[in-house]
Write an enzyme that holds these catalytic residues in place. Structure first.
Site, PDB file in Angstrom:
ATOM      1  N   HIS A  81      58.628  50.613 -28.864  1.00  0.00           N
ATOM      2  CA  HIS A  81      58.486  49.339 -28.149  1.00  0.00           C
ATOM      3  C   HIS A  81      57.683  49.534 -26.860  1.00  0.00           C
ATOM      4  CE1 HIS A  81      61.535  47.870 -30.913  1.00  0.00           C
ATOM      5  NE2 HIS A  81      61.371  46.649 -30.429  1.00  0.00           N
ATOM      6  N   HIS A 130      67.334  54.270 -26.238  1.00  0.00           N
ATOM      7  CA  HIS A 130      66.383  55.309 -25.849  1.00  0.00           C
ATOM      8  C   HIS A 130      66.869  56.048 -24.614  1.00  0.00           C
ATOM      9  CE1 HIS A 130      63.022  54.710 -28.535  1.00  0.00           C
ATOM     10  NE2 HIS A 130      63.102  53.407 -28.353  1.00  0.00           N
TER      11      HIS A 130
END
Length: 165
Positions: A81, A130
């Site tokens: 992303h 993440h």
């Protein structure tokens, strides 16, 4: 707050980024800016492929499953992303700033794009999908990739400069 972060993270997802490239590509086709169109499509597509290859090579494990606020299945590094939003949005912004008049407008476009890319990366951290280094790595990779394609466009003479009125 979680729903806001889910919505923000969607702005860096494949569907929204593909839509942005398709819409920008359509505009470039209407304007007959063929070289710029090719650079956008090839640059963003190859960047996404590169991110996927790097993820496979590094194969970093994500944060613990019980901490994640959304489901994810791919490897963690780099953040797709963060990287892909930087690749797509920065590439489009770098092209756009060359077509507008005025320093303030150019600064606004680049600043707004930077804020968007940063928010997308922060959303990935908030959602616990993440590690911070995944997001920073994605931002760095995506930014360098976008700048590289922008520089190639300038070298090849892509017609992106603002036309006098």
């Amino acid at each position: 707050m979680t729903q806001i972060m889910v919505d923000v993270t969607a702005l860096g997802g494949g569907t929204v980024l593909l839509l942005a490239v398709v819409l920008a590509g359509g505009f470039l086709a209407v304007q007959r800016r063929w070289l710029t169109l090719v650079l956008v499509v090839v640059g963003t597509t190859s960047g996404s492929i590169a991110v996927t290859l790097i993820k496979g090579l590094v194969a970093r494990v994500r944060p613990p499953l019980d901490e994640r606020l959304v489901a994810v299945s791919s490897a963690s590094f780099p953040s797709g992303h963060a990287a892909n939003s930087a690749i797509v949005y920065l590439t489009l912004a770098l092209l756009l700033v060359q077509t507008v008049h005025g320093h303030a407008a150019r600064v606004y476009i680049l600043a707004a794009t930077a804020v968007l890319v940063v928010l997308i990366g922060v959303s990935r951290l908030y959602l616990h999908v993440h590690w911070p280094s995944d997001v920073v790595g994605g931002w760095v990779f995506g930014t360098i990739w976008a700048l590289g394609w922008w520089a190639l466009g300038r070298k090849l003479g892509a017609d992106t400069r603002a036309q006098p009125r």
